[in-house]
Design a protein around this motif. Sequence first.
Motif, PDB file in Angstrom:
ATOM      1  N   VAL A 442       1.010  -0.724  -0.045  1.00  0.00           N
ATOM      2  CA  VAL A 442       0.147  -0.010   0.136  1.00  0.00           C
ATOM      3  C   VAL A 442       1.150   1.126  -0.431  1.00  0.00           C
ATOM      4  O   VAL A 442       1.753   1.331   0.860  1.00  0.00           O
ATOM      5  N   MET A 443       0.147   2.033  -0.641  1.00  0.00           N
ATOM      6  CA  MET A 443       1.535   3.706  -1.408  1.00  0.00           C
ATOM      7  C   MET A 443       0.519   4.472  -0.948  1.00  0.00           C
ATOM      8  O   MET A 443      -0.607   4.892  -0.758  1.00  0.00           O
ATOM      9  N   GLY A 444       1.414   5.171   0.518  1.00  0.00           N
ATOM     10  CA  GLY A 444       0.696   6.596   0.879  1.00  0.00           C
ATOM     11  C   GLY A 444       0.600   7.488   0.109  1.00  0.00           C
ATOM     12  O   GLY A 444       1.576   8.111  -0.323  1.00  0.00           O
ATOM     13  N   THR A 445      -0.727   8.535   0.007  1.00  0.00           N
ATOM     14  CA  THR A 445      -0.683   9.595  -0.456  1.00  0.00           C
ATOM     15  C   THR A 445      -1.781  10.480   0.088  1.00  0.00           C
ATOM     16  O   THR A 445      -2.841  10.242   0.509  1.00  0.00           O
ATOM     17  N   SER A 446      -1.308  11.499  -0.667  1.00  0.00           N
ATOM     18  CA  SER A 446      -3.362  12.464   0.383  1.00  0.00           C
ATOM     19  C   SER A 446      -3.269  13.123  -1.371  1.00  0.00           C
ATOM     20  O   SER A 446      -3.340  13.340  -2.325  1.00  0.00           O
ATOM     21  N   LEU A 447      -4.903  13.651  -0.897  1.00  0.00           N
ATOM     22  CA  LEU A 447      -5.371  13.773  -1.854  1.00  0.00           C
ATOM     23  C   LEU A 447      -5.251  15.588  -2.368  1.00  0.00           C
ATOM     24  O   LEU A 447      -4.465  16.041  -1.498  1.00  0.00           O
ATOM     25  N   HIS A 448      -5.682  15.020  -3.520  1.00  0.00           N
ATOM     26  CA  HIS A 448      -5.289  16.723  -4.710  1.00  0.00           C
ATOM     27  C   HIS A 448      -3.500  16.801  -4.484  1.00  0.00           C
ATOM     28  O   HIS A 448      -2.940  17.466  -4.731  1.00  0.00           O
ATOM     29  N   LEU A 539      -3.102   2.700  -3.804  1.00  0.00           N
ATOM     30  CA  LEU A 539      -2.743   3.818  -3.777  1.00  0.00           C
ATOM     31  C   LEU A 539      -3.183   3.833  -2.411  1.00  0.00           C
ATOM     32  O   LEU A 539      -5.026   3.913  -3.107  1.00  0.00           O
ATOM     33  N   ARG A 540      -3.190   4.637  -0.983  1.00  0.00           N
ATOM     34  CA  ARG A 540      -4.294   4.760  -0.500  1.00  0.00           C
ATOM     35  C   ARG A 540      -4.316   6.858  -0.529  1.00  0.00           C
ATOM     36  O   ARG A 540      -3.229   7.744  -0.747  1.00  0.00           O
ATOM     37  N   VAL A 541      -5.073   6.966  -1.426  1.00  0.00           N
ATOM     38  CA  VAL A 541      -5.791   8.666  -1.272  1.00  0.00           C
ATOM     39  C   VAL A 541      -6.174   9.249  -0.097  1.00  0.00           C
ATOM     40  O   VAL A 541      -7.413   9.010  -0.295  1.00  0.00           O
ATOM     41  N   TRP A 542      -5.586  10.066   0.714  1.00  0.00           N
ATOM     42  CA  TRP A 542      -6.189  10.075   2.325  1.00  0.00           C
ATOM     43  C   TRP A 542      -6.459  11.685   2.408  1.00  0.00           C
ATOM     44  O   TRP A 542      -5.538  12.087   2.155  1.00  0.00           O
ATOM     45  N   ASN A 543      -6.989  12.084   3.325  1.00  0.00           N
ATOM     46  CA  ASN A 543      -7.345  12.893   3.874  1.00  0.00           C
ATOM     47  C   ASN A 543      -7.984  12.981   4.944  1.00  0.00           C
ATOM     48  O   ASN A 543      -9.151  12.217   5.594  1.00  0.00           O
ATOM     49  N   ALA A 544      -7.451  13.497   5.980  1.00  0.00           N
ATOM     50  CA  ALA A 544      -7.375  13.008   7.399  1.00  0.00           C
ATOM     51  C   ALA A 544      -9.620  13.801   8.146  1.00  0.00           C
ATOM     52  O   ALA A 544      -9.404  13.008   8.757  1.00  0.00           O
ATOM     53  N   ASP A 545      -9.587  14.859   7.019  1.00  0.00           N
ATOM     54  CA  ASP A 545     -10.374  15.200   7.067  1.00  0.00           C
ATOM     55  C   ASP A 545     -12.147  14.338   6.815  1.00  0.00           C
ATOM     56  O   ASP A 545     -12.017  14.936   5.100  1.00  0.00           O
TER      57      ASP A 545
END
Length: 569
Positions: A442-448, A539-545
Amino acid sequence: MYPLLSSTSHSLSTLLASIQILGRRNIKKMEERNLKYIILEIVVLLNVSISVVNADDPYKFFTWTVTYGNIAPLGVPQQVILINGQFPGPKLDCVTNDNIVLNVINKLNEPFLLTWNGIKQRKNSWQDGVLGTNCPIPPNQNFTYIFQPKDQIGSYTYFPSTGLHRAAGGFGALNVYSRPRIPIPYPDPSGDFTLLIGDWYKTNYKTLQGALDAGKDLPFPDGLLINGQTGGSFTGDQGKTYKFRVSNVGLSTSFNFRIQGHKLKVVEVEGSHVIQNLYDSIDVHVGQSLSILVTLDQAPKDYYIVASTRFTSTVLTANGVLHYSNSNSPVSGPLPPPPAEELPWSMEQARTFKWNLTANAARPNPQGSFHYGTIPITKTFVLANSAPVINGKQRYAVNQVSFTYPDTPLKLADYFNIPGVFSVNSIQGSPSGGSARLGTSVMGTSLHDFIEIVFQNDENSMQSWHLDGYDFWIVGFGAGKWSQASRNSYNLKDALTRHTTQVYPNSWTAVLVSLDNQGMWNLRSAIWPRQYLGQQLYLRVWNADKSLANEYNPPTNLLLCGKAVGRHP
């Protein structure tokens, strides 16, 4: 009986959350009731809730029953997978932004899932239909998919994502038409033909899967099929223009497509309207789709339609017929040959597929209004495929990790905060050498984020890569090893977007992706034996909110398995 809707802010998720309970009813109860009364229940609910329904986004309802069947596509009787008794499965036609409510009833003796190849599932990875996001549908149970081809048009496909079911059938066409008020950059064709072309085995899919499980490579395929047959005829009127939607639904081989005596005008590639060049033939790689206009401007007779494998020492061929309605002459003469060259010719052709910057796609704004080449890159990932032997068995890997599925889907573990299922960044962002290992990548990325992915192929075989939830700009192809200097050759102006790209032997392909779709998304080899044996990651596209503006809540009919059993969405 059903809760009413109260908000329009996330229509796809909430609009049908109240009717997804229908998908939880068991098969026996559904069979006891006439389906029309179930549909009437849904219609009544929608009428009650009409104030929050966008009239421009209609709902389409389907029930698909998945069964085994016995047919002989290559002349040898074999077990296949049918959908509503059809091989290939039913064609799913819809219009941009239609809401699809599709109840899948699994009558196989093993779990089953369908994935919607190229449909982005905006904010809705819950409907993606792969084992990293969904529990499979158990035998004699059902699951209702509810999804929307949001702001998409084009030629797509669906297929089973579980095991090696794809080698048995269960695939079909998914065509998304544009809204009438948004014009396409060419006159409406006089007809629309779908050609699902792919390699095929006479061997039962369970035997093939057993060979992979034993650490063996699959043998070379036995033939090519066009719409589940070795041939087929397509009829049109002289002087008129027709659209041919061509998809590679095979397991492992590219093919070259051509029509005797006719030029092929490519107009759309997986949702992108492209510069309309004419070609004598077109290479189509595993998992890819495109739309071609063909004008019947020749003498009134019949002409060969040919697909033949590429980059293979043995060449398989399937022949169809383009039949002029006023023809009295059958097909004749030699088959039109494929291009004499393979790699240089194919790579050069791939570079000619370019975005039509002045044409719209599903939205009215021109494609060129999004200046992707001016956006700073947030992260770069270099992903190298390999074919290691691990524990004495053939496996396939990405950056030395050969993917294995846990018993709990990654998306469920992420949503319910279940520990011990996966860890973010469990795969390196570039190859570093060393021994290959099994793992849940699993590869971590951020939204946007705006990321660059380089697919590095150091093997002698053709590769094909697909990303769920997105399309990407294919900005570069090149031979040998990629380096930062390779960016000097990127097309940062009019590269097309698509969801599946080929990577040539001992070469690299570079893509840019705008991560605007939160979720857990499968990045995989489209060559299914390699995917099955580990050439994939998530691909984990993540936003904590947590916000419905970013991602929908899980559906109420969510299937639970593994460590997620007993949890409540």
